[in-house]
Write an enzyme that holds these catalytic residues in place. Structure first.
Site, PDB file in Angstrom:
ATOM      1  N   ASP A 107       0.808  -1.225   0.000  1.00 13.74           N
ATOM      2  CA  ASP A 107       0.000   0.000   0.000  1.00 13.74           C
ATOM      3  C   ASP A 107       0.840   1.274   0.000  1.00 13.74           C
ATOM      4  O   ASP A 107       0.404   2.311   0.482  1.00 13.74           O
ATOM      5  CB  ASP A 107      -0.940  -0.003   1.214  1.00 13.74           C
ATOM      6  N   GLU A 108       2.046   1.193  -0.506  1.00 17.06           N
ATOM      7  CA  GLU A 108       2.915   2.363  -0.441  1.00 17.06           C
ATOM      8  C   GLU A 108       3.822   2.421  -1.659  1.00 17.06           C
ATOM      9  O   GLU A 108       4.306   1.388  -2.120  1.00 17.06           O
ATOM     10  CB  GLU A 108       3.765   2.273   0.824  1.00 17.06           C
TER      11      GLU A 108
END
Length: 308
Positions: free
Chosen positions: A17-18
């Site tokens: 998620d990054e």
DNA sequence: TCTGGGGTCCTAGGACCC
DNA sequence: TCTGGGGTCCTAGGACCC
């Protein structure tokens, strides 16, 4: 991630998620890009996200964390924090050392022991002192405290190792059970390596005992492998090096490292291992179609029944 | 945070070679 | 025969990250 790629070709995915996005070549100011991106993510996925913008990855990362912490009022953090070029050092200076990327609990306590509380304190500390205490990474730490980071946004990502591990609900001293678990893990590792088209030159075993002490053993292979049976066999050999009957085990893991791309061997006759490769690939395909439990090897099942 | 499942990078020591 | 210095490879463990 798809949304990020629509924005720029230079996307470095850091985790699920990054990601870092290099927007140097876009005409709009960073702040404007960040707001548009955040709105787009919200619209398409209904997910909140935080964004940090800066002239390098380190400061962008810390800006994201800082923004997130500041907006931790109610609900999800949806922060945007931009650090204009030239103000990196000023931005970092008042932050606690723990906010530095790469400083964890251990390093934090050493730094505090040296009388360094903030990132600004690190920046004002002499490089020599940091190098004496931390070696090469002390030099990096000083650079980073000044807001300097030359690491580029890297698009392609090559795994350095592939591993699987399990923590048991209860510690176990059952060797048979451990060996069986090892086999299951080796199958998963082999499957992942074949999916990636990679072979490992090093097979690694990880064992955690009930007292949480963790040990690893590894072996360098003559030839790289992506085969379940080889991985399992080597891992079992390593297990016997670490195994102590009186010490219950909490976690066991298997992995492959020193990964190389799989190359087909040019031999006149198909060797046993090549036959097994073909078999494994066929099994992989069946599992993809019909699920993980769809096919199992009869010899494994027979062995299991006998054991049980 | 008494602890889940992945990973990465760095360090230190030993073996071995020239 | 012994010693020195330096380099590389390998192994094991630790710190850190998401």
């Amino acid at each position: 991630m798809e949304i990020f790629h629509q924005l720029s070709g230079l996307v470095e995915q850091v985790s699920v998620d990054e990601a870092f996005i290099d927007v140097t070549d876009l005409p709009e100011p960073a702040e404007q890009i960040a707001h548009a991106l955040q709105a787009r993510v919200k619209l398409d996925t209904n997910l909140p996200c935080s964004i940090g913008a800066a002239s390098n990855k380190l400061v962008a990362k810390i800006a994201t964390d800082t923004g997130k912490n500041q907006s931790r009022t109610d609900g999800y953090p949806q922060a945007i924090l931009c650090v204009p070029a030239g103000t990196e050092r000023i931005f970092l200076s008042p932050l606690p050392v723990r906010a530095m990327w790469g400083v964890g609990p251990k390093m934090e306590s050493i730094l505090l022991g040296m009388g360094l509380r903030t990132i600004g304190d690190i920046a004002n500390c002499s490089v020599d002192r940091l190098e004496r205490r931390f070696g090469k990474s002390g030099v990096d730490l000083h650079q980073h405290a000044l807001g300097i980071d030359n690491r580029p946004v890297t698009v392609s990502y090559e795994a350095k190792s592939i591993s699987q591990e399990v923590t048991f609900a209860r510690d176990t001293a059952d060797l048979l059970f451990l060996r069986r678990t090892l086999h299951e893990l080796a199958i998963k590792v082999g499957y992942r390596m074949r999916c990636e088209g990679l072979c490992a030159r090093v097979i690694r075993l990880k064992l955690r005992f009930a007292d949480f002490t963790t040990h690893t053993r590894q072996v360098l292979l003559q030839a790289p492998t992506d085969q379940d049976s080889v991985i399992a066999g080597e891992a079992e050999g390593l297990l016997m090096k670490l195994w102590q009957p009186e010490r219950p085990v909490r976690l066991i893991g298997v992995g492959g490292a020193n990964l190389v791309e799989h190359v087909h061997q040019l031999t006149l006759w198909e060797s046993e291992t090549q036959k097994e490769r073909k078999l494994l690939i066929a099994l992989d395909e069946l599992r993809e179609k019909y699920g993980k439990e769809a096919v199992q090897r009869a010899d494994h099942i027979r062995k299991r029944h006998k054991e049980e």
